[in-house]
Scaffold this active site. Structure first.
Site, PDB file in Angstrom:
ATOM      1  N   LYS A   1      -7.205  -5.876  -2.692  1.00 17.89           N
ATOM      2  CA  LYS A   1      -8.143  -5.278  -1.835  1.00 17.89           C
ATOM      3  C   LYS A   1      -8.579  -3.756  -2.407  1.00 17.89           C
ATOM      4  O   LYS A   1      -7.978  -2.981  -2.850  1.00 17.89           O
ATOM      5  CB  LYS A   1      -7.290  -4.867  -0.522  1.00 17.89           C
ATOM      6  CG  LYS A   1      -6.858  -5.896   0.256  1.00 17.89           C
ATOM      7  CD  LYS A   1      -5.967  -5.678   1.216  1.00 17.89           C
ATOM      8  CE  LYS A   1      -6.190  -4.672   2.067  1.00 17.89           C
ATOM      9  NZ  LYS A   1      -4.902  -4.404   2.962  1.00 17.89           N
TER      10      LYS A   1
ATOM     11  N   LYS B   1       0.904  -1.207   0.028  1.00 20.40           N
ATOM     12  CA  LYS B   1      -0.170   0.017   0.055  1.00 20.40           C
ATOM     13  C   LYS B   1       0.992   1.167  -0.124  1.00 20.40           C
ATOM     14  O   LYS B   1       2.077   1.103   0.103  1.00 20.40           O
ATOM     15  CB  LYS B   1      -0.916   0.000   1.125  1.00 20.40           C
ATOM     16  CG  LYS B   1      -0.402   0.147   2.554  1.00 20.40           C
ATOM     17  CD  LYS B   1      -1.368   0.279   3.658  1.00 20.40           C
ATOM     18  CE  LYS B   1      -2.460  -0.821   3.926  1.00 20.40           C
ATOM     19  NZ  LYS B   1      -3.024  -0.489   5.044  1.00 20.40           N
TER      20      LYS B   1
END
Length: 250
Positions: free
Chosen positions: A87, A29
């Site tokens: 995700k 991320k």
């Protein structure tokens, strides 16, 4: 319970690789772009290359708007770059119907390319602060769109935690709903060692952490430390043993 660790860059991923036996999933991320901020495709590829091959890599697509085509393309980019868990933070979806539309597009884009990849519909425990879908709607959204897992995180990283917004009994309900519809249940959001007993007890499948394994507990300015990953895993294992003992006693 699986341990998901989120490095911010390739150097931190190397630190995760040093602690690979203590973790289960390396999550790519970009924290400075949000709770589920998306990193660059080449960073996903580079992290995939430095993480042991037996450890799956997950990647966030971002805190996404309600733009189904845009999000589907982003998800395809993540899986092409080497991620096997994809995700999606449903930040801009204000209704379950919008969220289902977005996630159906993601599921199709990802599964057409790599059928074995897992798609995770991610919502926010503090949804009331940003106006997105209710946290307890996520398991149904995940089920109706064909996802593999439902996840809760926190959108605003201001020191408040998962349980500050969704108390343990409602997190337990989230996990139950996910399991009842055949999904994995993932929980994150400034989760610390002190939360592991509760997370284990309610049957969480994946716990996601960053700050808890960074120096000074700071997800933004701290760096992931292998010895902190090892200590976190040790506490996870201790709670798992205790849970097993209690279950056997009953």
């Amino acid at each position: 319970m699986l341990l998901l660790i989120s490095p911010a860059d390739v150097e931190e991923a190397r630190e995760c690789a040093k602690a690979a036996r203590f973790l289960d999933i390396v999550d790519v991320k970009k924290p400075d772009e949000g709770s589920l901020g998306a990193n660059f495709p080449w960073v996903i590829r580079e992290i995939r290359d430095v993480v042991p091959s037996d450890k799956p890599v997950s990647a966030t697509v971002g805190d996404v708007p309600y733009k189904p085509g845009t999000v589907a393309q982003a998800a395809l980019g993540a899986v092409v770059s080497g991620a096997t868990y994809i995700k999606v933070g449903l930040y801009g979806c204000t209704t379950p119907e919008q969220a289902i539309t977005v996630m159906r597009g993601v599921v199709r884009a990802v599964k057409d390319y790599r059928p074995e990849a897992l798609v995770v519909a991610s919502g926010y425990a503090d949804a009331h602060r940003i106006g997105c879908v209710n946290p307890l709607a996520l398991p149904d959204i995940a089920f109706r769109s064909g996802c593999d897992a439902a996840m809760l995180d926190t959108a605003i990283k201001d020191g408040t935690r998962l349980f500050d917004h969704v108390p343990p009994e409602l997190c337990a309900e989230f996990v139950r709903r996910a399991h009842d519809s055949g999904q994995l249940a993932a929980l994150a959001g400034s989760v610390g060692v002190d939360d592991l007993g509760t997370l284990t007890g309610i049957g969480t499948d994946i716990v996601g952490v960053r700050g808890a394994v960074c120096e000074r507990g700071d997800r933004n300015t701290g760096r992931i430390q292998p010895h902190l990953v090892a200590a976190f895993r040790a506490e996870m294992d201790r709670h798992a043993r205790e849970q097993t003992t209690v279950a056997a006693g009953n």
